[in-house]
Design a protein around this motif. Structure first.
Motif, PDB file in Angstrom:
ATOM      1  N   LEU A  66     -32.818  -1.069 -21.401  1.00 11.73           N
ATOM      2  CA  LEU A  66     -32.951   0.339 -21.753  1.00 11.73           C
ATOM      3  C   LEU A  66     -31.887   0.770 -22.760  1.00 11.73           C
ATOM      4  CD1 LEU A  66     -33.748   1.757 -18.210  1.00 11.73           C
ATOM      5  CD2 LEU A  66     -35.223   2.028 -20.204  1.00 11.73           C
ATOM      6  N   SER A  67     -30.706   0.179 -22.664  1.00  5.79           N
ATOM      7  CA  SER A  67     -29.596   0.590 -23.525  1.00  5.79           C
ATOM      8  C   SER A  67     -29.800   0.229 -24.989  1.00  5.79           C
ATOM      9  CB  SER A  67     -28.277  -0.008 -23.016  1.00  5.79           C
ATOM     10  OG  SER A  67     -28.169  -1.386 -23.347  1.00  5.79           O
ATOM     11  N   VAL A  68     -30.694  -0.741 -25.272  1.00  5.93           N
ATOM     12  CA  VAL A  68     -30.917  -1.113 -26.668  1.00  5.93           C
ATOM     13  C   VAL A  68     -32.248  -0.582 -27.204  1.00  5.93           C
ATOM     14  CG1 VAL A  68     -29.393  -3.110 -26.714  1.00  5.93           C
ATOM     15  CG2 VAL A  68     -31.753  -3.409 -25.961  1.00  5.93           C
ATOM     16  N   LEU A  69     -32.849   0.356 -26.480  1.00  4.33           N
ATOM     17  CA  LEU A  69     -33.996   1.083 -26.997  1.00  4.33           C
ATOM     18  C   LEU A  69     -33.514   2.286 -27.801  1.00  4.33           C
ATOM     19  CD1 LEU A  69     -36.348   1.219 -23.858  1.00  4.33           C
ATOM     20  CD2 LEU A  69     -36.537  -0.319 -25.826  1.00  4.33           C
ATOM     21  N   SER A  70     -34.343   2.773 -28.697  1.00  2.00           N
ATOM     22  CA  SER A  70     -34.034   4.031 -29.358  1.00  2.00           C
ATOM     23  C   SER A  70     -34.092   5.145 -28.318  1.00  2.00           C
ATOM     24  CB  SER A  70     -35.031   4.312 -30.478  1.00  2.00           C
ATOM     25  OG  SER A  70     -36.323   4.566 -29.932  1.00  2.00           O
ATOM     26  N   ALA A  71     -33.472   6.271 -28.618  1.00  2.00           N
ATOM     27  CA  ALA A  71     -33.460   7.388 -27.672  1.00  2.00           C
ATOM     28  C   ALA A  71     -34.881   7.814 -27.312  1.00  2.00           C
ATOM     29  CB  ALA A  71     -32.678   8.566 -28.259  1.00  2.00           C
ATOM     30  N   GLU A  72     -35.770   7.829 -28.294  1.00  4.84           N
ATOM     31  CA  GLU A  72     -37.159   8.241 -28.052  1.00  4.84           C
ATOM     32  C   GLU A  72     -37.877   7.236 -27.153  1.00  4.84           C
ATOM     33  OE1 GLU A  72     -41.239   9.275 -30.579  1.00  4.84           O
ATOM     34  OE2 GLU A  72     -39.355   8.860 -31.617  1.00  4.84           O
ATOM     35  N   GLU A  73     -37.710   5.957 -27.441  1.00  3.91           N
ATOM     36  CA  GLU A  73     -38.344   4.923 -26.620  1.00  3.91           C
ATOM     37  C   GLU A  73     -37.793   4.937 -25.205  1.00  3.91           C
ATOM     38  OE1 GLU A  73     -39.304   1.283 -29.670  1.00  3.91           O
ATOM     39  OE2 GLU A  73     -37.205   1.739 -29.273  1.00  3.91           O
ATOM     40  N   ARG A  74     -36.479   5.124 -25.091  1.00  4.62           N
ATOM     41  CA  ARG A  74     -35.842   5.118 -23.777  1.00  4.62           C
ATOM     42  C   ARG A  74     -36.354   6.268 -22.919  1.00  4.62           C
ATOM     43  NH1 ARG A  74     -31.251   3.882 -25.403  1.00  4.62           N
ATOM     44  NH2 ARG A  74     -30.463   5.958 -25.881  1.00  4.62           N
ATOM     45  N   GLN A  75     -36.444   7.458 -23.498  1.00  2.00           N
ATOM     46  CA  GLN A  75     -36.899   8.608 -22.730  1.00  2.00           C
ATOM     47  C   GLN A  75     -38.363   8.453 -22.323  1.00  2.00           C
ATOM     48  OE1 GLN A  75     -35.042  10.979 -21.387  1.00  2.00           O
ATOM     49  NE2 GLN A  75     -33.345   9.775 -22.254  1.00  2.00           N
ATOM     50  N   ALA A  76     -39.183   7.882 -23.189  1.00  3.30           N
ATOM     51  CA  ALA A  76     -40.590   7.669 -22.838  1.00  3.30           C
ATOM     52  C   ALA A  76     -40.716   6.687 -21.675  1.00  3.30           C
ATOM     53  CB  ALA A  76     -41.352   7.149 -24.059  1.00  3.30           C
ATOM     54  N   LEU A  77     -39.925   5.619 -21.711  1.00  8.17           N
ATOM     55  CA  LEU A  77     -39.986   4.631 -20.637  1.00  8.17           C
ATOM     56  C   LEU A  77     -39.430   5.203 -19.339  1.00  8.17           C
ATOM     57  CD1 LEU A  77     -40.701   1.843 -19.697  1.00  8.17           C
ATOM     58  CD2 LEU A  77     -38.591   0.971 -20.723  1.00  8.17           C
ATOM     59  N   ILE A  78     -38.369   5.980 -19.426  1.00 10.01           N
ATOM     60  CA  ILE A  78     -37.826   6.629 -18.228  1.00 10.01           C
ATOM     61  C   ILE A  78     -38.856   7.584 -17.632  1.00 10.01           C
ATOM     62  CG2 ILE A  78     -36.096   8.300 -17.424  1.00 10.01           C
ATOM     63  CD1 ILE A  78     -34.085   6.916 -19.274  1.00 10.01           C
ATOM     64  N   GLY A  79     -39.618   8.256 -18.502  1.00 12.41           N
ATOM     65  CA  GLY A  79     -40.689   9.124 -18.008  1.00 12.41           C
ATOM     66  C   GLY A  79     -41.730   8.345 -17.224  1.00 12.41           C
ATOM     67  N   SER A  80     -42.068   7.157 -17.698  1.00  6.68           N
ATOM     68  CA  SER A  80     -43.025   6.308 -16.974  1.00  6.68           C
ATOM     69  C   SER A  80     -42.449   5.855 -15.637  1.00  6.68           C
ATOM     70  CB  SER A  80     -43.391   5.083 -17.824  1.00  6.68           C
ATOM     71  OG  SER A  80     -44.040   5.470 -19.012  1.00  6.68           O
ATOM     72  N   LEU A  81     -41.160   5.521 -15.626  1.00  9.38           N
ATOM     73  CA  LEU A  81     -40.501   5.135 -14.381  1.00  9.38           C
ATOM     74  C   LEU A  81     -40.517   6.282 -13.379  1.00  9.38           C
ATOM     75  CD1 LEU A  81     -37.410   3.239 -15.834  1.00  9.38           C
ATOM     76  CD2 LEU A  81     -39.245   2.210 -14.498  1.00  9.38           C
ATOM     77  N   GLN A  82     -40.289   7.493 -13.860  1.00  7.52           N
ATOM     78  CA  GLN A  82     -40.297   8.663 -12.991  1.00  7.52           C
ATOM     79  C   GLN A  82     -41.669   8.856 -12.358  1.00  7.52           C
ATOM     80  OE1 GLN A  82     -39.107  12.298 -14.904  1.00  7.52           O
ATOM     81  NE2 GLN A  82     -39.388  13.542 -13.072  1.00  7.52           N
ATOM     82  N   THR A  83     -42.703   8.747 -13.170  1.00  7.39           N
ATOM     83  CA  THR A  83     -44.061   8.916 -12.657  1.00  7.39           C
ATOM     84  C   THR A  83     -44.385   7.879 -11.587  1.00  7.39           C
ATOM     85  OG1 THR A  83     -44.809   9.836 -14.773  1.00  7.39           O
ATOM     86  CG2 THR A  83     -46.499   8.949 -13.296  1.00  7.39           C
ATOM     87  N   ALA A  84     -43.984   6.638 -11.839  1.00 14.48           N
ATOM     88  CA  ALA A  84     -44.281   5.548 -10.904  1.00 14.48           C
ATOM     89  C   ALA A  84     -43.463   5.649  -9.619  1.00 14.48           C
ATOM     90  CB  ALA A  84     -44.033   4.200 -11.571  1.00 14.48           C
ATOM     91  N   SER A  85     -42.287   6.272  -9.689  1.00 12.49           N
ATOM     92  CA  SER A  85     -41.372   6.308  -8.537  1.00 12.49           C
ATOM     93  C   SER A  85     -41.690   7.420  -7.550  1.00 12.49           C
ATOM     94  CB  SER A  85     -39.933   6.457  -9.020  1.00 12.49           C
ATOM     95  OG  SER A  85     -39.572   5.367  -9.832  1.00 12.49           O
ATOM     96  N   GLY A  86     -42.382   8.459  -7.989  1.00 14.60           N
ATOM     97  CA  GLY A  86     -42.745   9.548  -7.091  1.00 14.60           C
ATOM     98  C   GLY A  86     -41.540  10.225  -6.463  1.00 14.60           C
ATOM     99  N   ASP A  87     -41.579  10.378  -5.131  1.00 12.87           N
ATOM    100  CA  ASP A  87     -40.521  11.095  -4.420  1.00 12.87           C
ATOM    101  C   ASP A  87     -39.183  10.351  -4.427  1.00 12.87           C
ATOM    102  OD1 ASP A  87     -42.366  13.053  -3.839  1.00 12.87           O
ATOM    103  OD2 ASP A  87     -42.801  12.298  -1.821  1.00 12.87           O
TER     104      ASP A  87
END
Length: 206
Positions: free
Chosen positions: A90-111
């Motif tokens: 994650l640290s070597v992604l661009s800020a935009e790519e990192r935030q998009a991937l973190i958003g996907s992680l959030q959706t998958a993680s739920g509560d």
């Protein structure tokens, strides 16, 4: 219609093949440096890439001198948000790519996301400040690891993980002794393949 379907299938297969061949080439060129890192530190070393929301091992090196090492094999999967190897990626992604991937992680993680997010942010802050990520017994109890990411010549991202049993690599050993060797390894790989090492895509927005 039939011709169109054949074309789409062919293009998809070609894309997968190109990705495989690219990773295979990087793995072959990185392997001498990974072996040197494993022998120098006495710890297991893994080269990993992302597949959806996991990190997948594409090379695994065990030092000859070690008795107890990680048994993670090629094809093994590691959690993207909780492991050093995932946070280094994650640290070597661009800020935009990192935030998009973190958003996907959030959706998958739920509560579970609030607890995961706190640890992830701390891990990313550490990676930004030190150039490598660290995980102390967070993914598997009794296993510690550090990892650093690098960027390939075609902007693909990879992560090198180095770790083992907690008694053989306590945090102070990982930070003081193993981290310089890991960062040197990643730098040498990046030079070999014409890529970039470190965390070049962190910016003030992070």
């Amino acid at each position: 219609m039939a011709n169109s379907e054949r074309f789409v299938l062919t293009a998809s297969v070609l894309e997968l093949s190109n990705g495989f061949l690219r990773n295979f080439d990087i793995r072959a060129r990185a392997r001498p440096f990974l072996i040197a890192l494993a022998e120098k530190t006495g710890l297991s070393v893994h080269l990993a890439v992302r597949d959806r929301l996991d990190m997948v091992v594409i090379d695994s090196i065990r030092p000859r001198s070690a008795v107890l090492v990680s048994r993670l094999e090629v094809g093994g999967r590691m959690d993207l948000s909780r492991t050093a190897v995932g946070r280094a990626y994650l640290s070597v992604l661009s800020a935009e790519e990192r935030q998009a991937l973190i958003g996907s992680l959030q959706t998958a993680s739920g509560d579970d996301w609030p607890a995961i997010a706190r640890g992830l942010q701390l891990g990313l802050d550490y990676a930004r400040d030190h150039g490598f990520a660290i995980s102390i017994g967070k993914w598997h109890h009794g296993l510690n690891a550090i990892a650093a990411g690098f960027v390939g010549p075609s902007e693909e991202r990879y992560s090198v993980n180095c770790g083992g049993a907690a008694h053989s690599c306590p945090p102070e050993t990982l930070v003081g002794d193993v981290a310089p060797a890991l960062l040197d390894c990643v730098t040498q790989i990046a030079l070999e393949i014409g890529g970039k090492a470190g965390t070049p895509f962190f910016d003030q927005a992070d």
